[in-house]
Design an enzyme around this catalytic site. Sequence first.
Site, short mmCIF file in Angstrom:
data_model
loop_
_atom_site.label_atom_id
_atom_site.label_comp_id
_atom_site.label_asym_id
_atom_site.label_seq_id
_atom_site.Cartn_x
_atom_site.Cartn_y
_atom_site.Cartn_z
CE1 TYR A 1 -3.82 -2.20 0.60
CE2 TYR A 1 -4.50 -1.26 1.49
CZ TYR A 1 -4.22 -2.13 1.16
OH TYR A 1 -5.69 -2.68 1.22
CE LYS B 1 3.58 -16.74 -5.18
NZ LYS B 1 2.55 -18.03 -5.03
CG ASP C 1 -0.20 -20.05 -3.65
OD1 ASP C 1 0.20 -19.87 -2.44
OD2 ASP C 1 0.52 -19.92 -4.91
CG ASP D 1 -7.16 -5.65 2.41
OD1 ASP D 1 -8.30 -5.19 3.72
OD2 ASP D 1 -7.98 -4.81 1.37
CG ASP E 1 -13.07 -8.39 2.60
OD1 ASP E 1 -12.00 -7.98 3.60
OD2 ASP E 1 -13.05 -8.08 1.43
N1 GGG Z 1 -14.08 0.24 7.16
C1 GGG Z 1 -13.11 -0.10 6.14
C2 GGG Z 1 -13.85 0.45 4.40
O1 GGG Z 1 -14.11 1.12 4.26
N2 GGG Z 1 -12.79 -0.31 3.83
C3 GGG Z 1 -12.66 0.61 2.15
C4 GGG Z 1 -11.56 0.02 1.85
O2 GGG Z 1 -11.22 -0.72 0.36
N3 GGG Z 1 -10.01 -0.74 2.58
C5 GGG Z 1 -9.03 -0.97 2.03
C6 GGG Z 1 -7.94 -1.33 3.17
O3 GGG Z 1 -8.30 -1.18 4.30
O4 GGG Z 1 -6.90 -1.06 2.97
#
Ligand code: GGG
Length: 357
Positions: A138, A190, A223, A247, A251
């Site tokens: 990032y 990775k 992976d 990130d 999920d």
């Molecule tokens: N509440 C978290 C949010 O709005 N996330 C949006 C998003 O795209 N986040 C990417 C990240 O947290 O790296």
Amino acid sequence: MAQHNLAVIAGDGIGPEVIAEGKKVLEAVAATTRGLSFRYTEYPWGSDYYRETGLMMPADGLELLQSADAILFGAVGDPKIPDHITLHGLLLPMRRAFDQGVCVRPAYLHPGVTSPIAGKTAGQIDMVIYRENTEGEYAPVGGRIYPGTPYETVMQTNVFTRRGTERIIRAAFEGCVKRNKKHKVTSITKSNAQAFGMVFWDKVFQQVAAEYPQIKTESLLVDRAAMDLVRWPESFDVIVASNLFADILSDIAAVVTGSMGLAPSANINPERQHPSMFEPVHGSAPDIAGRGIANPLATILAVGMLLEHLGEAQAAQRVEAAVVRCLAERKALTGDLGGRATTTQCGDEVVRLLRMG
Ligand code: GGG
């Protein structure tokens, strides 16, 4: 007991709807705890603010936030504005400027919630992901030359510093010791492909692990880890990974424990020189925004993490207990969990359970 000054940024999409429920729970905690109160400063920043001003937050936004004891954040993202503008304009500057290098994302399969993975029982899936939060993939490092020509060239650089890498890995081990569950930390990279940054990460992981001989360790390629999170989620305890990988993996962890709407997140400045930020893992969900059906429980669980961070451990436990009971009783759950309640009804139910003690 104290008065805590909270900066609140509801943001985009379902952000304002879930933040309203988070604040409602904070007010119920304050009303039932002698000497505890919250002062809120609301900042109307996000995509609407961008449409008016060309900025996601004002130029002195970070200065305004610095004096807060903590930040409660909703969501960012708007289908009509490129995502990199909204994310880099609001959420990422806060994580970086406030040195919130440790992102903590618990995932637990609660009683009353059905995992999409067959045969998983309550409590069986129980993990915490530690996400490096200020650098890695990032990092805003890169550039573009010769745009629109056949020579167009784009570079995006990953950044791994010893300080940032060691800090998140150490936080994961410390978290594992405190958790006192399966005593295992899994590092996910990775490094077969990313032969600089992630080989470095693996080396730092081994160095820090040597300080915790009582903790089992495992290093997985991302992976393989993605596959295992789906087929054997119960095999994980504490996970530590880079900004992007964690990130994505959080999920997966959220959906295998029932819903994105249940996943809270704490963006911690461990040195406490700056405010830490608490938010649901989910984004702005524009497809359901404004319909009053978003699940507020991720935000309410994030409120619990915020209280814990502020030293209000008993209040934090009460919030978590009310959410756990709300899930187990299934009287006021939103559609993502198979219920029919609105966002407000679900928040009201948590407040009712909290007040009942
Ligand atoms: N509440 C978290 C949010 O709005 N996330 C949006 C998003 O795209 N986040 C990417 C990240 O947290 O790296």
